[in-house]
Design an enzyme around this catalytic site. Structure first.
Site, PDB file in Angstrom:
ATOM      1  N   SER A 177       0.832  -1.153  -0.008  1.00  0.00           N
ATOM      2  CA  SER A 177       0.030   0.091  -0.133  1.00  0.00           C
ATOM      3  C   SER A 177       0.887   1.352  -0.007  1.00  0.00           C
ATOM      4  O   SER A 177       0.284   2.293  -0.403  1.00  0.00           O
ATOM      5  CB  SER A 177      -0.940   0.026   1.104  1.00  0.00           C
ATOM      6  OG  SER A 177      -0.201  -0.146   2.374  1.00  0.00           O
ATOM      7  N   HIS A 205      -5.033  -3.143  -3.370  1.00  0.00           N
ATOM      8  CA  HIS A 205      -4.512  -2.107  -4.282  1.00  0.00           C
ATOM      9  C   HIS A 205      -4.405  -2.932  -5.574  1.00  0.00           C
ATOM     10  O   HIS A 205      -4.018  -2.223  -6.733  1.00  0.00           O
ATOM     11  CB  HIS A 205      -3.390  -1.354  -4.008  1.00  0.00           C
ATOM     12  CG  HIS A 205      -3.580  -0.709  -2.571  1.00  0.00           C
ATOM     13  ND1 HIS A 205      -3.930   0.656  -2.369  1.00  0.00           N
ATOM     14  CD2 HIS A 205      -3.264  -1.146  -1.324  1.00  0.00           C
ATOM     15  CE1 HIS A 205      -4.047   0.787  -1.287  1.00  0.00           C
ATOM     16  NE2 HIS A 205      -3.590  -0.061  -0.557  1.00  0.00           N
ATOM     17  N   LYS A 237     -11.276   1.257  -3.089  1.00  0.00           N
ATOM     18  CA  LYS A 237     -10.276   1.782  -3.558  1.00  0.00           C
ATOM     19  C   LYS A 237     -10.851   1.811  -5.011  1.00  0.00           C
ATOM     20  O   LYS A 237     -11.606   2.527  -5.267  1.00  0.00           O
ATOM     21  CB  LYS A 237      -9.074   0.995  -3.359  1.00  0.00           C
ATOM     22  CG  LYS A 237      -8.611   1.586  -1.881  1.00  0.00           C
ATOM     23  CD  LYS A 237      -7.696   0.537  -0.910  1.00  0.00           C
ATOM     24  CE  LYS A 237      -7.397   1.156   0.425  1.00  0.00           C
ATOM     25  NZ  LYS A 237      -6.969   0.537   1.390  1.00  0.00           N
TER      26      LYS A 237
HETATM   27  C1  LIG Z   1      -7.035   0.425   2.773  1.00  0.00           C
HETATM   28  C2  LIG Z   1      -6.493  -0.950   2.963  1.00  0.00           C
HETATM   29  C3  LIG Z   1      -7.123  -1.750   3.960  1.00  0.00           C
HETATM   30  C4  LIG Z   1      -8.311  -1.372   4.518  1.00  0.00           C
HETATM   31  O1  LIG Z   1      -9.430  -1.307   3.925  1.00  0.00           O
HETATM   32  P1  LIG Z   1     -10.533  -0.420   4.471  1.00  0.00           P
HETATM   33  O2  LIG Z   1     -11.791  -0.794   3.544  1.00  0.00           O
HETATM   34  O3  LIG Z   1     -10.246   1.039   3.909  1.00  0.00           O
HETATM   35  O4  LIG Z   1     -10.899  -0.405   5.859  1.00  0.00           O
HETATM   36  C5  LIG Z   1      -6.741  -3.053   4.316  1.00  0.00           C
HETATM   37  N1  LIG Z   1      -5.694  -3.588   3.621  1.00  0.00           N
HETATM   38  C6  LIG Z   1      -5.038  -3.076   2.754  1.00  0.00           C
HETATM   39  C7  LIG Z   1      -3.680  -3.303   2.240  1.00  0.00           C
HETATM   40  C8  LIG Z   1      -5.195  -1.527   2.427  1.00  0.00           C
HETATM   41  O5  LIG Z   1      -4.570  -0.745   1.717  1.00  0.00           O
END
Ligand SMILES: *Cc1c(COP(=O)(O)O)cnc(C)c1O
Length: 396
Positions: A177, A205, A237
């Protein structure tokens, strides 16, 4: 005794690590208004430009007519709507897994999965740069918790050979991330097989960005449910909505329904969000031009940085960090960019290791080439700071 919160807050401020929120006054997109000022933004995770897509928005508002606003109850009581169920079936098909299960968000999905699968007699092996929610989940599970060096399969194996745990779970981000690089998933599959472990990939991602149909690392590397038994995706995302899912076998999903506390003890996501996600899933799968455009912009950005002599990391994803070094320098660069109308937030410890504070630049299919050019010009100007003091280590 008081808690003396002010002392800890002052210490954080003194260390250059104080965080504060800015207020966004527009939908996500390349052009935003933040705290009353217009910016060209390069820091959202809306990689495909679906967070403000008219069709997705229309699905959401239409669904409020059918389902109202709130989920109203947990999935196991009476909060599991037809919209949730249909989305789960479509996500299972999309990922080529037997079943998929929705969670309210990625953080809760990770907590729920790892603590439902593991207990005290088990062991979890995590890449040291894994997302905070995975690390927290490992601790919460009570399993023996081991971190291996970033993307280093040898370092992982050294730990695996020594363990006598009942269950062994290897956990990694698919696309990291904060760094944007890809985990060596096929090697991890082999390692898991050799050591009789399970592999879990959090592909927050990768979904939408990687793979011909946006199926993320699993599609990119062609990995079956057997090879990659626990696959997590988030919907906030590239999907542009909110929530998360876990995809895997019938037995895995039933285990989560029975034992994942962050699934059981929480209200279901609003059904309208599930409906909106069904639309964004369709766009994400079929509108290949979004991935193609993103690839062009990533290439343009990387070439531009090379020409400017800016140090790049090994990332071909929309996450393109510029590592600055000290927290102060990252903040200064971000402020300089803001003066030029470019919004990129600095990322500092503890989100990233000390001495690797960075500008986490993210590109989206909704950006245009001239906007990336504008970013490069502003970076060139602001990079003066970091070139003068390259990679200053923070000594604490
Ligand atoms: C953003 C993210 C999360 C958390 O997801 P949310 O739905 O925003 O709580 C979990 N794992 C990774 C790798 C992330 O980038």
């Amino acid at each position: 005794m008081t808690f003396n919160l002010e002392i800890d807050l002052a210490a954080r401020e003194k260390a250059g690590l104080y965080r504060s929120r800015k207020t966004l006054e527009t939908p996500q997109g390349p052009k935003v208004i933040v705290d009353g000022k217009p910016y060209l933004a390069f820091c959202s995770n809306d990689y495909l430009g679906l967070a403000n897509h008219p069709e997705v928005s229309r699905s959401m508002s239409a669904a409020t007519q059918d389902y109202g606003t709130g989920g109203g109850a947990s999935h196991l009581v009476v909060g599991h709507s037809r919209a949730h169920h249909q989305l789960e079936e479509e996500l299972a098909e999309f990922t080529g897994r037997e079943r998929a299960l929705l969670f309210s968000n990625g953080y809760m999905a990770n907590l729920g999965v790892i603590s439902a699968l593991l207990g005290k007699e088990d062991a979890v092996f995590q890449d040291r740069l894994n997302h905070a929610s995975l690390l927290d989940a490992g601790l919460l599970s009570g399993a023996r918790f081991q971190r291996y060096l970033h993307n280093d399969v040898e370092s992982l194996e050294k730990r695996l050979v020594k363990t006598e745990a009942r269950r062994k779970l290897i956990v990694t981000d698919g696309v990291f991330s904060m760094d944007g690089d890809l985990a060596p998933v096929p090697e991890l599959v082999e390692t898991a097989k050799k050591h009789n472990a399970w592999l879990m990939v959090d592909d927050a991602h990768g979904f939408g960005c990687l793979g011909k149909n946006g199926g993320g690392v699993a599609e990119h590397f062609g990995l079956s449910q057997q090879q990659l038994p626990v696959l997590v995706g988030t919907l906030g995302k590239a999907f542009g909505t909110a929530g998360a899912f876990v995809a895997g076998s019938e037995a895995l999903i039933e285990t989560l329904i029975q034992f994942a506390r962050t699934y059981i003890y929480t209200t279901s996501m609003p059904p309208a969000v599930a409906e909106a996600t069904r639309t964004s899933l369709r766009l994400l799968q079929h509108e290949n031009w979004r991935r193609e455009k993103l690839a062009v912009l990533i290439q343009q950005f990387r070439q531009g940085c090379k020409q400017l002599g800016l140090q790049l990391v090994n990332s071909h994803s929309p996450i393109q960090p510029v590592i600055v070094g000290s927290a102060e320098a990252a903040v200064a660069m971000s402020e300089q960019l803001a003066r030029d109308g470019i919004l990129v937030t600095p990322i500092r410890p503890p989100t990233v290791p000390k001495g690797t504070s960075r500008l986490r630049i993210t590109l989206s299919a909704s950006h245009e080439e001239h906007q990336v050019q504008q970013l490069l010009e502003a970076l060139d100007k602001s990079a003066y700071w970091s070139r003068k003091q390259p990679f200053q280590e923070e000594v604490s």
